[in-house]
Design a protein around this motif. Sequence first.
Motif, short mmCIF file in Angstrom:
data_model
loop_
_atom_site.label_atom_id
_atom_site.label_comp_id
_atom_site.label_asym_id
_atom_site.label_seq_id
_atom_site.Cartn_x
_atom_site.Cartn_y
_atom_site.Cartn_z
N ILE A 239 -44.76 -68.38 -57.54
CA ILE A 239 -44.73 -67.84 -58.90
C ILE A 239 -45.81 -66.77 -59.02
CG2 ILE A 239 -45.14 -68.34 -61.35
CD1 ILE A 239 -44.16 -71.17 -60.86
N ILE A 240 -45.44 -65.61 -59.58
CA ILE A 240 -46.43 -64.57 -59.89
C ILE A 240 -46.33 -64.26 -61.38
CG2 ILE A 240 -47.15 -62.20 -59.49
CD1 ILE A 240 -46.15 -62.38 -56.68
N LEU A 241 -47.42 -64.43 -62.10
CA LEU A 241 -47.46 -64.17 -63.54
C LEU A 241 -48.47 -63.05 -63.79
CD1 LEU A 241 -47.63 -67.89 -64.75
CD2 LEU A 241 -45.59 -66.44 -64.64
N VAL A 242 -47.99 -61.95 -64.36
CA VAL A 242 -48.85 -60.78 -64.58
C VAL A 242 -48.74 -60.36 -66.05
CG1 VAL A 242 -49.32 -58.40 -63.92
CG2 VAL A 242 -48.42 -60.00 -62.22
N ALA A 243 -49.85 -60.45 -66.77
CA ALA A 243 -49.85 -60.06 -68.18
C ALA A 243 -51.29 -59.81 -68.63
CB ALA A 243 -49.22 -61.14 -69.05
N PRO A 244 -51.52 -58.78 -69.46
CA PRO A 244 -52.88 -58.55 -69.97
C PRO A 244 -53.39 -59.68 -70.85
CG PRO A 244 -51.46 -56.64 -70.35
CD PRO A 244 -50.58 -57.75 -69.89
N PHE A 245 -52.50 -60.24 -71.67
CA PHE A 245 -52.91 -61.27 -72.61
C PHE A 245 -52.23 -62.60 -72.25
CE2 PHE A 245 -53.03 -57.62 -75.90
CZ PHE A 245 -54.24 -57.18 -75.39
N ILE A 246 -53.02 -63.62 -72.07
CA ILE A 246 -52.49 -64.93 -71.74
C ILE A 246 -53.21 -65.98 -72.57
CG2 ILE A 246 -52.09 -66.65 -69.94
CD1 ILE A 246 -52.11 -64.44 -67.88
N CYS B 94 -51.77 -65.48 -60.51
CA CYS B 94 -51.82 -64.95 -61.88
C CYS B 94 -52.77 -63.75 -61.92
CB CYS B 94 -52.28 -66.04 -62.85
SG CYS B 94 -52.42 -65.47 -64.54
N VAL B 95 -52.32 -62.66 -62.54
CA VAL B 95 -53.15 -61.47 -62.72
C VAL B 95 -53.22 -61.16 -64.21
CG1 VAL B 95 -53.52 -59.06 -62.11
CG2 VAL B 95 -52.37 -60.58 -60.49
N THR B 96 -54.42 -61.00 -64.72
CA THR B 96 -54.58 -60.68 -66.13
C THR B 96 -55.80 -59.78 -66.29
OG1 THR B 96 -54.72 -61.65 -68.35
CG2 THR B 96 -56.00 -62.71 -66.61
N ARG B 97 -56.19 -59.54 -67.54
CA ARG B 97 -57.43 -58.78 -67.76
C ARG B 97 -58.28 -59.52 -68.77
NH1 ARG B 97 -54.89 -53.87 -71.34
NH2 ARG B 97 -55.61 -54.55 -73.37
N SER C 283 -56.50 -63.45 -75.98
CA SER C 283 -56.36 -64.00 -74.64
C SER C 283 -57.42 -65.09 -74.45
CB SER C 283 -56.54 -62.88 -73.62
OG SER C 283 -55.90 -63.19 -72.41
N ASP C 284 -57.18 -66.00 -73.50
CA ASP C 284 -58.11 -67.12 -73.28
C ASP C 284 -58.56 -67.15 -71.84
OD1 ASP C 284 -57.80 -68.02 -75.91
OD2 ASP C 284 -56.07 -69.27 -75.37
N SER D 10 -41.92 -56.27 -71.99
CA SER D 10 -43.06 -56.01 -72.88
C SER D 10 -43.84 -57.26 -73.28
CB SER D 10 -42.58 -55.31 -74.15
OG SER D 10 -41.70 -56.15 -74.87
N ALA D 11 -43.33 -58.44 -72.95
CA ALA D 11 -43.90 -59.67 -73.50
C ALA D 11 -45.10 -60.18 -72.72
CB ALA D 11 -42.82 -60.77 -73.54
N ASN D 12 -46.21 -60.37 -73.43
CA ASN D 12 -47.37 -61.08 -72.87
C ASN D 12 -47.08 -62.58 -72.87
OD1 ASN D 12 -49.74 -59.20 -72.39
ND2 ASN D 12 -49.09 -58.53 -74.43
N LEU D 13 -48.01 -63.35 -72.32
CA LEU D 13 -47.85 -64.81 -72.34
C LEU D 13 -48.56 -65.37 -73.57
CD1 LEU D 13 -48.24 -65.75 -68.56
CD2 LEU D 13 -46.19 -65.20 -69.87
N THR D 14 -47.98 -65.05 -74.72
CA THR D 14 -48.45 -65.55 -76.01
C THR D 14 -47.27 -66.12 -76.76
OG1 THR D 14 -48.06 -63.48 -77.21
CG2 THR D 14 -50.18 -63.69 -76.08
N ALA D 15 -47.55 -66.95 -77.75
CA ALA D 15 -46.47 -67.59 -78.50
C ALA D 15 -45.59 -66.56 -79.21
CB ALA D 15 -47.06 -68.58 -79.51
N ASN D 16 -46.21 -65.57 -79.83
CA ASN D 16 -45.43 -64.55 -80.54
C ASN D 16 -44.55 -63.74 -79.59
OD1 ASN D 16 -46.52 -65.33 -82.97
ND2 ASN D 16 -48.00 -63.66 -83.07
N ALA D 17 -45.06 -63.43 -78.43
CA ALA D 17 -44.30 -62.61 -77.48
C ALA D 17 -43.16 -63.37 -76.85
CB ALA D 17 -45.25 -62.08 -76.41
N LEU D 18 -43.34 -64.68 -76.63
CA LEU D 18 -42.32 -65.48 -75.94
C LEU D 18 -41.38 -66.18 -76.90
CD1 LEU D 18 -44.35 -67.07 -72.98
CD2 LEU D 18 -43.02 -64.95 -73.03
#
Length: 310
Positions: free
Chosen positions: A18-25, A45-48, A59-60, A96-104
């Motif tokens: 699994i590869i998960l890439v998102a600025p906001f998680i 996982c790659v994030t900022r 993000s957390d 366009s979706a980050n790993l946030t509740a609103n985006a998903l």
Amino acid sequence: MNFGNQLKNLCEKAENEIILVAPFIKNSIFKELLKLTNPEIKITCVTRWRIEEILMGVSDIEIWEIIKSFPYASLWLRNNLHAKYYRVDKQCLIGSANLTANALNWSKKPNFELMISVNSDDDELKNFEHQLFNNCIKVDQVLFNLYQSAIVEQKELLSLKLDSNNMFGLNKNTDQNIIKNWLPTLRNPEDLYFAYTNEYDRLTNIACQNAIIDLSVFELPKSLSKTLFNLYIGIQLLEKPIIQEIDDFITIPRRFGEVCDYLNKIKGEEIDYINIKIQWQTLMRWFLYFLPSRYGLSVPNYSEIFYKYQ
């Protein structure tokens, strides 16, 4: 479209990677996605992590604790990350979706997002994954603790939100080539704060000039305390391309001459060896001053050994 359920289903069925890439998680979302994932597969996982964004709650950094619970998982930081890319084995979701509740679409007020399902055999996606890890920093417990300390410090300065009008001004027109090839020039890193606070009368002329050059490659909010300033410099220091190469090189303890030879090699310039030694001595001081929990120096038998705490 409920992208969250779609991605969660893919993660549950993952067989190899699994590869998960998102600025906001967000931590709760990350936990939910991986709740039923086989712990024996590889997870990347790659994030900022930008301190201001963490404080704004977008993000957390606590996802590190989840990553640690998976034996074959790793977490990476790329500060200029904007892409959202999720691959489970050979199935990809990009959009366009980050790993946030609103985006998903896991909240009462979901964002209007786009995610497209594609096959990972696409050459452009393979190239994206290849390029993705350039200039990434791998998170370990020491780096996580550094971010955690910076966040705790800055919570006391809530006015320092992400605001381009409240950023330190010397970096605005810095050439990108200077940033790419930058190494610190100020011999005494503790003097950098004097330049940041406009206490130039405490510096020699050459120290003043070097401090201004060095400050120009950092993005700093105004009015930082010295403690927070040092944390910002330490974190952003690790984001510089050449610094990352050296950081990787000294994963194994290295003698002074070894690092000089390596630095000479990666600089790719015609520099005499005396200057290379000065550059490494200066950088070594910066490492020990701004990142004391990450690096150490020992001098057995009159030979300097520089190392990274594991």
